[in-house]
Scaffold this active site. Structure first.
Site, short mmCIF file in Angstrom:
data_model
loop_
_atom_site.label_atom_id
_atom_site.label_comp_id
_atom_site.label_asym_id
_atom_site.label_seq_id
_atom_site.Cartn_x
_atom_site.Cartn_y
_atom_site.Cartn_z
N GLU A 79 0.85 -1.19 0.00
CA GLU A 79 0.00 0.00 0.00
C GLU A 79 0.89 1.25 0.00
O GLU A 79 0.48 2.32 0.39
CB GLU A 79 -0.99 -0.02 1.16
CG GLU A 79 -0.42 -0.40 2.49
CD GLU A 79 -1.49 -0.57 3.56
OE1 GLU A 79 -2.33 0.33 3.69
OE2 GLU A 79 -1.47 -1.59 4.27
N CYS A 111 -3.37 -3.95 4.33
CA CYS A 111 -2.37 -4.89 4.85
C CYS A 111 -2.67 -6.35 4.47
O CYS A 111 -1.91 -7.25 4.83
CB CYS A 111 -2.28 -4.77 6.37
SG CYS A 111 -1.88 -3.11 6.90
N HIS A 233 -1.71 -10.47 12.01
CA HIS A 233 -1.28 -9.20 11.41
C HIS A 233 -0.97 -8.28 12.58
O HIS A 233 -1.77 -8.18 13.53
CB HIS A 233 -2.39 -8.62 10.53
CG HIS A 233 -2.16 -7.19 10.19
ND1 HIS A 233 -0.97 -6.76 9.64
CD2 HIS A 233 -2.93 -6.08 10.36
CE1 HIS A 233 -1.03 -5.45 9.48
NE2 HIS A 233 -2.20 -5.02 9.90
N1 COA Z 1 1.33 2.54 30.66
C1 COA Z 1 0.84 1.43 30.06
N2 COA Z 1 -0.15 1.46 29.13
C2 COA Z 1 -0.63 2.67 28.78
C3 COA Z 1 -0.18 3.86 29.36
C4 COA Z 1 0.85 3.78 30.34
N3 COA Z 1 1.36 4.86 30.94
N4 COA Z 1 -0.86 4.89 28.80
C5 COA Z 1 -1.74 4.35 27.91
N5 COA Z 1 -1.60 3.01 27.89
C6 COA Z 1 -2.33 2.05 27.08
C7 COA Z 1 -3.81 2.35 26.95
O1 COA Z 1 -4.53 1.87 28.10
C8 COA Z 1 -4.14 1.59 25.69
O2 COA Z 1 -4.27 0.21 25.96
P1 COA Z 1 -5.55 -0.58 25.46
O3 COA Z 1 -5.62 -0.34 23.98
O4 COA Z 1 -5.27 -1.99 25.82
O5 COA Z 1 -6.72 0.01 26.15
C9 COA Z 1 -2.87 1.75 24.84
O6 COA Z 1 -1.83 2.14 25.75
C10 COA Z 1 -2.98 2.81 23.77
O7 COA Z 1 -3.45 3.96 24.37
P2 COA Z 1 -4.55 4.88 23.66
O8 COA Z 1 -4.87 6.04 24.54
O9 COA Z 1 -5.67 4.02 23.18
O10 COA Z 1 -3.64 5.35 22.42
P3 COA Z 1 -3.94 6.36 21.29
O11 COA Z 1 -5.36 6.77 21.27
O12 COA Z 1 -2.92 7.43 21.43
O13 COA Z 1 -3.60 5.51 19.96
C11 COA Z 1 -3.96 3.74 18.40
C12 COA Z 1 -3.60 4.12 19.84
C13 COA Z 1 -3.64 2.26 18.16
C14 COA Z 1 -5.46 3.98 18.19
C15 COA Z 1 -3.12 4.60 17.43
O14 COA Z 1 -1.77 4.33 17.62
C16 COA Z 1 -3.48 4.41 15.97
O15 COA Z 1 -4.42 5.03 15.47
N6 COA Z 1 -2.71 3.54 15.25
C17 COA Z 1 -2.93 3.28 13.84
C18 COA Z 1 -4.12 2.36 13.54
C19 COA Z 1 -3.85 0.93 13.81
O16 COA Z 1 -2.73 0.52 13.99
N7 COA Z 1 -4.93 0.16 13.82
C20 COA Z 1 -4.85 -1.27 14.07
C21 COA Z 1 -5.79 -2.08 13.24
S1 COA Z 1 -5.28 -2.18 11.55
#
Ligand code: COA
Length: 390
Positions: A79, A111, A233
């Protein structure tokens, strides 16, 4: 006929960022990145590496003279394509010096597309038992500096030779798959970076997994106890775990412990590379094969592929006798060892140093990229690639 993965190779660009340092620079608790997201390092591609060079570098490590003759189909899932018309597979075909009497095609479905390539390759081998197929997944995952997706970036490629009587993993014929038109992640033609509804993509990844797993069980009568390991994945390593834990209770305590331990083994490489989109599932498989010391030939591995937009598939393979002998563990240790860590400041500079978008010609500085195959520039709207070892 027995058809499956005969060889598997992997390549990551020569730079990486330490996720603890990235977290500190972004004012985030490092545990969020290393535990909450589950990433330790993030591979970083210099401007001299694109999907074509990453793919060719990965394939270069595994193909020998016999493969060059026998490969008559190149299927390139990506992609991070570089052209709307000409497929990245044609460039790779040339850079590797493959038999010219071959088909070369690029495949796209986020992906998922390398998995589509593998399934198509099986059909091709069934009809042409003496040929071989090169399937590659190569990508550069870019969400943008300071975005929530930043911690889930990465770059790299996995290349596989699919053939009859495979030495690594025999692929079975009972996969289940599911498609639904959703907007969880996409990259419009005008954008260098992906658009993502992160939380929605997480939900859909799990929902699709549950759908194909249920369908698989219904169709085959198999259960978790039939599997030595499940590979996922891996956009970030916590993601696969979130899906796995939704079904773990279907197994006994012993089965649960085995699957949990093997999941950890399957994400070791991904923790150090980050998201490589199309190649991520296969990087996880590679990590499992190279890093485990418990899984025996004859045992079954489950694989879950997901491509946003979205398509999901669950399929299975049986490990082949002496599979460890046919892996390139030392080469991959060396690849990780030879990478250079860059500061967050340097990462930002490299990230923003993109190719001209106005069609201008450019000659690129290659001294900072020791990779065997690299992009040396653009001239008259054509990318110029160099293979240092040919
Ligand atoms: N210590 C340990 N864990 C922590 C933490 C800390 N100090 N602070 C936050 N976390 C955890 C959260 O609880 C969360 O865990 P959970 O998902 O099991 O609930 C995780 O870290 C991520 O935190 P969150 O606030 O949800 O992160 P975010 O909103 O900043 O972004 C994604 C996370 C994945 C949504 C973001 O990185 C993203 O959009 N990625 C691209 C899309 C993707 O990869 N999608 C996957 C499917 S293809």
């Amino acid at each position: 006929m027995n058809i499956g993965i005969d060889k598997i190779g992997f390549f990551a660009p020569p730079y990486y960022v330490d996720m603890t340092k990235l977290a500190e620079a972004r004012g985030v608790d490092p545990d969020k990145f290393t535990i909450g997201i589950g990433q330790d390092e993030m591979a970083l591609a210099p401007v001299t590496q694109d999907a074509v060079t990453l793919a060719a570098n990965a394939a270069l490590q595994i193909i020998d003279e016999e493969d060059k003759e026998k490969i008559d189909l190149v299927l390139f899932g990506t992609e991070s394509g570089i052209d709307h018309s000409k497929s990245a597979a044609v460039y790779v075909h040339n850079l590797l010096g493959l038999n010219p009497y071959a088909r070369s095609v690029e495949l796209k479905q986020a992906c998922y597309s390398a998995t589509a390539g593998i399934q198509m390759a099986k059909g091709h081998i069934a009809l042409n038992p003496d040929s071989k197929v090169l399937v590659i997944g190569a990508d550069i995952a870019r969400y943008g500096l300071g975005t929530p997706g930043e911690a889930t970036q990465g770059a790299g490629a996995v290349a596989m030779v699919i053939s009859k009587d495979p030495k690594l993993l025999l692929l079975e014929n009972d996969s289940t798959y599911f498609t639904n038109d959703i907007m969880d992640f996409w990259r419009p033609l005008y954008s260098e970076n992906a658009y993502v509804d992160g939380k929605f993509s997480n939900e859909q990844y799990i929902l699709f997994f549950n759908k194909v797993w249920e369908k698989y069980k219904e169709r085959t009568g198999r259960t978790l106890a039939d599997f030595a390991a499940l590979c996922f994945h891996t956009p970030y390593t916590k993601m696969g775990w979130k899906a796995l834990r939704t079904i773990l209770e279907e197994g006994t305590e012993e089965v649960q412990e085995k699957l949990k331990a093997n999941y950890q083994t399957s994400i070791r490489y991904n923790r150090r590379v980050g998201n490589i989109y199309t190649g991520s599932l296969y990087l996880s498989l590679l990590s499992l094969l190279e890093e485990n010391d418990t899984i025996q030939a004859g045992e079954k591995i489950g694989l879950y592929s997901y491509g946003s937009g979205a398509v999901g598939e669950f399929f299975t393979g049986i490990l082949q006798p002496d599979y460890k002998k046919y892996l390139h563990i030392n080469r991959h240790e060396e690849l990780f060892r030879s990478r250079e860590e860059v500061s967050v400041e340097k990462y930002e500079e490299i990230f923003q140093n993109t190719l001209p978008s106005d069609g201008a010609s450019i000659e690129l500085e290659s001294d900072n990229d020791p990779s065997p195959i690299y992009l040396s520039g653009i001239q008259d709207h054509k990318r110029i690639y160099v293979n240092r070892i040919r």
